[in-house]
Design an enzyme around this catalytic site. Structure first.
Site, PDB file in Angstrom:
ATOM      1  N   ASP A  67       0.834  -1.224  -0.021  1.00 14.35           N
ATOM      2  CA  ASP A  67      -0.103   0.128   0.056  1.00 14.35           C
ATOM      3  C   ASP A  67       0.899   1.302   0.094  1.00 14.35           C
ATOM      4  OD1 ASP A  67       1.033  -0.353   2.528  1.00 14.35           O
ATOM      5  OD2 ASP A  67      -0.942  -0.916   3.567  1.00 14.35           O
ATOM      6  N   ASP A 136      -7.167  -2.755  14.411  1.00 19.24           N
ATOM      7  CA  ASP A 136      -8.753  -3.117  14.010  1.00 19.24           C
ATOM      8  C   ASP A 136      -8.674  -4.216  13.221  1.00 19.24           C
ATOM      9  OD1 ASP A 136      -7.659  -2.259  11.756  1.00 19.24           O
ATOM     10  OD2 ASP A 136      -9.047  -0.523  11.453  1.00 19.24           O
ATOM     11  N   HIS A 138      -6.930  -5.060  10.358  1.00 20.29           N
ATOM     12  CA  HIS A 138      -6.635  -4.838   8.809  1.00 20.29           C
ATOM     13  C   HIS A 138      -5.483  -5.396   8.511  1.00 20.29           C
ATOM     14  CE1 HIS A 138      -4.677  -0.553   9.594  1.00 20.29           C
ATOM     15  NE2 HIS A 138      -3.651  -1.428   9.482  1.00 20.29           N
ATOM     16  N   GLU A 143      -9.718  -2.102   5.879  1.00 15.82           N
ATOM     17  CA  GLU A 143     -10.228  -1.809   7.023  1.00 15.82           C
ATOM     18  C   GLU A 143     -11.596  -2.696   7.192  1.00 15.82           C
ATOM     19  OE1 GLU A 143      -8.728  -0.095   8.610  1.00 15.82           O
ATOM     20  OE2 GLU A 143      -7.922   1.809   7.935  1.00 15.82           O
TER      21      GLU A 143
HETATM   22  P1  PGA Z   1       2.425  -1.411  12.648  1.00 14.49           P
HETATM   23  O1  PGA Z   1       1.076  -1.228  11.702  1.00 14.49           O
HETATM   24  O2  PGA Z   1       3.262  -2.403  12.156  1.00 14.49           O
HETATM   25  O3  PGA Z   1       3.040   0.037  12.558  1.00 14.49           O
HETATM   26  O4  PGA Z   1       1.777  -1.485  14.059  1.00 14.49           O
HETATM   27  C1  PGA Z   1       0.520  -2.581  11.164  1.00 14.49           C
HETATM   28  C2  PGA Z   1      -0.603  -2.177  10.202  1.00 14.49           C
HETATM   29  O5  PGA Z   1      -1.350  -1.433  10.519  1.00 14.49           O
HETATM   30  O6  PGA Z   1      -0.880  -3.248   9.422  1.00 14.49           O
END
Ligand code: PGA
Length: 277
Positions: A67, A136, A138, A143
């Site tokens: 992404d 959450d 994702h 999302e």
């Molecule tokens: P993070 O993010 O590794 O910074 O915790 C993970 C994500 O949002 O996929």
């Protein structure tokens, strides 16, 4: 799913990096799916070390990132383009033309997303996808409520994600609201998947993903439908799982099994059809 729990972040990072290295040693032109965020940093540190100290070769590797934020140019320090060059690409011998990261600045997102999907196919598909997980649930920027069949597309981020990401930006109003992200369906087509999670802030999302029902409200739960997923968790991230004793037991039995014993999901059933795990 294989659930591998280790005491700390460094251990899970090293274990996941070893899986990547094993793939590259057996398939030097492998296609890797890569993630950004805090979680994969340890894996990238270890891959850079393996490249430097052990000659791990990336010269034929192709990569696709999950992404990118909409509106951030590659030179913006908060962009995922910048992140990847800073933490991985500039330290290894990957060919620049083999790197793919979604564009956050195209003037035609629909066409770009179609092209990105086709490019993955043209490169032979993703052999191994590295994933983090959001608080959450994702994966990439899929999302809660994202279609489990979704493809690469423009996505509006959830408020929780914007809040989680605010730590990387000096002003809350600078946190992007939109992203281009591979879809859940795109991710599920990878031949193998490593999900890495660290810290108790991820515990509820991890429990939902591994032991909850398959639901678009936790898009990581879709990984239950995939036949080759390994989850590397530290004790914090594993703290809300109900079956930790069982996962540890499997881990212990598999790691003490003789090397000639194949992984269970590769065993043939009596009918000759492969069993899935
Ligand atoms: P993070 O993010 O590794 O910074 O915790 C993970 C994500 O949002 O996929």
């Amino acid at each position: 799913m294989r659930v591998i729990i280790r005491d700390d972040y460094e251990e899970i990072s090293r274990a996941a990096a070893r899986d990547v290295a094993r793939l590259l040693n057996s398939k030097p032109n492998a296609v890797l799916g890569l993630a950004t965020g805090s979680t994969p940093l340890g894996i990238y540190r270890e891959l850079v070390r393996m490249h430097r100290d052990e000659g791990l070769d990336f010269s034929k590797v192709t990569t696709f990132n999950l992404d990118e934020y909409v509106g951030l140019t590659p030179s913006n320090p908060q962009s995922y383009h910048y992140f990847m060059h800073e933490h991985l690409f500039q330290h290894i011998n990957i060919a620049r033309q083999n790197i793919h990261i979604p564009s956050g600045t195209t003037d035609n997102y629909d066409a770009f997303c179609v092209w990105y999907e086709q490019r993955i196919v043209d490169c032979g598909g993703i052999d191994l996808q590295v994933l983090g997980i959001g608080s959450d649930g994702h994966i990439a920027f899929n999302e809660p409520s994202s279609s489990l069949g979704s493809r690469t597309r423009l996505k509006t981020l959830a408020k929780q994600t914007i809040q989680d990401n605010a730590r990387f930006f000096s002003r809350p109003e600078d946190v992007p609201i939109y992203a281009v992200t591979m879809g859940v369906g795109t991710i599920l087509e990878a031949r193998s998947i490593l999900l890495v999670a660290s810290g108790s802030g991820k515990a509820a999302a991890v429990a939902g993903a591994i032991e909850g029902p398959v639901t678009s409200m936790n898009t990581a739960s879709s990984l239950q439908l995939h036949r080759d997923v390994t989850c590397y968790l530290d004790r914090g991230a594993a703290s809300e799982l109900k079956m930790v004793d069982y996962y540890d037991w499997i881990d212990e039995k598999e790691s003490s099994a003789p090397p000639t014993v194949p992984r269970p999901h590769l065993l043939k059933s009596p009918t000759g059809v492969r069993q899935s795990n």
